[in-house]
Design an enzyme around this catalytic site. Structure first.
Site, short mmCIF file in Angstrom:
data_model
loop_
_atom_site.label_atom_id
_atom_site.label_comp_id
_atom_site.label_asym_id
_atom_site.label_seq_id
_atom_site.Cartn_x
_atom_site.Cartn_y
_atom_site.Cartn_z
N ASP A 44 4.33 20.07 9.19
CA ASP A 44 4.70 19.91 7.94
C ASP A 44 4.75 18.70 7.37
OD1 ASP A 44 5.57 20.97 5.03
OD2 ASP A 44 6.68 19.65 5.95
N GLU A 114 0.52 24.77 9.82
CA GLU A 114 1.23 23.81 10.46
C GLU A 114 1.47 23.09 11.65
OE1 GLU A 114 3.08 23.12 6.15
OE2 GLU A 114 4.34 24.32 7.11
#
Length: 230
Positions: A44, A114
Site C-alpha cells: 500500500d 497491494e
C-alpha cells in the site's frame, strides 16, 4: 521458476526469485496465519508513493489538493480490484474453507494486489517494483484527461463520505494562531464524534488549515475502508 506459476509470472511481467513471497502475497488469512496482511501493508505504501511521484511529474501545474484527489482515484479499492482481475490474480488466490468463492470479492482482490506489490518490492528493489507498477498502470495514466475530472475540495469530499456512511459531520475549531499578522500560522482541529477521531493540521489561513485537516481525515477513513461511493 515454479512451473504452475510460469503463466502468472508472464502476466505480471515479473519473475520471482523467492516464489514463497508470491505464495504469501496470495494467501488469505482464512487459510493460515502466514498470510498476505503484512505484505499488503507494505505494498500500500509503495504503491501510494509510486503513483504520487508519477502524477507529480506528469501534471506539473496541478495543485496539491487535486494531485491528492487524483491519486485517490488511482489507488481506490475499485481500481485495484479491476487491475487485479486484469492480471488474473483472482485465479491464484489461496483461500481457506470459510472464504471459498471469495476470489472475486473486491476487498480481497484489492488486498492481494497491494500484497503482490509488497512481495515484488522485497524480492527485488524499489526501481524494479516501480517499473512493474507503471507498466500495470500505463493504460490508466495515459488516458487521464483533467478536463473531464470533477475535483472537489477536501472538506466537501469528507462531508460526502461521512454522509454516505450515515455519520455526523466533523466539527472544526482553531487551536492556535501563531506568528505575526502578515505570516500567521493557523492550527485547526477537526473532531468526528461518531468515529472518535481527532485530527489537526496547520495552514497560513483558517481555510487552508481546515482543508489540510480534512485531507488527513479522508486518509484515515480510507485506511478504515471508508471511501467515497460513486
Amino acid at each position: 521458476m515454479v512451473p504452475e506459476y510460469s503463466r502468472f509470472y508472464n502476466i505480471l511481467g515479473y519473475n520471482f526469485k523467492d516464489y514463497t513471497l508470491l505464495i504469501r502475497a496470495l494467501t488469505h488469512r482464512s487459510k493460515t496465519k502466514k498470510n498476505y496482511e503484512r505484505l499488503e501493508f507494505l505494498g500500500d505504501s509503495v504503491l501510494s508513493f509510486v503513483i504520487a511521484e508519477v502524477l507529480y511529474k506528469q501534471f506539473t501545474d496541478l495543485a496539491e489538493g487535486k494531485l491528492s484527489q487524483l491519486r485517490s482515484k488511482l489507488v481506490k479499492g475499485t481500481t485495484l480490484a479491476q487491475l487485479a482481475s486484469s492480471l488474473k490474480m483472482d485465479e491464484y488466490i489461496i483461500l481457506g474453507a470459510s472464504e471459498q468463492g471469495g476470489h472475486k470479492r473486491e476487498k480481497i482482490l484489492e488486498d492481494v494486489f497491494e500484497a503482490v506489490i509488497g512481495a515484488i518490492y522485497l524480492d527485488s528493489d524499489f526501481a524494479t517494483v516501480k517499473k512493474v507498477i507503471l507498466k500495470w498502470y500505463q493504460p490508466i495514466i495515459s488516458s487521464i484527461n483533467l478536463d473531464t475530472i470533477k475535483f472537489k475540495d477536501s472538506k466537501s469530499k469528507l462531508q460526502e463520505i461521512l454522509l454516505q456512511n450515515a455519520l455526523s459531520l466533523p466539527e472544526y475549531s482553531i487551536e492556535t494562531i501563531d506568528g505575526k499578522d502578515h505570516e500567521q500560522q493557523f492550527t485547526v482541529v477537526a473532531v468526528s464524534k461518531d468515529l472518535n477521531l481527532r485530527v489537526k493540521a496547520q495552514g497560513t489561513s483558517r481555510k487552508k488549515a481546515e482543508q489540510k485537516t480534512a485531507e488527513k481525515m479522508i486518509e484515515m477513513l480510507s485506511q478504515q475502508g471508508l471511501h467515497e461511493k460513486k
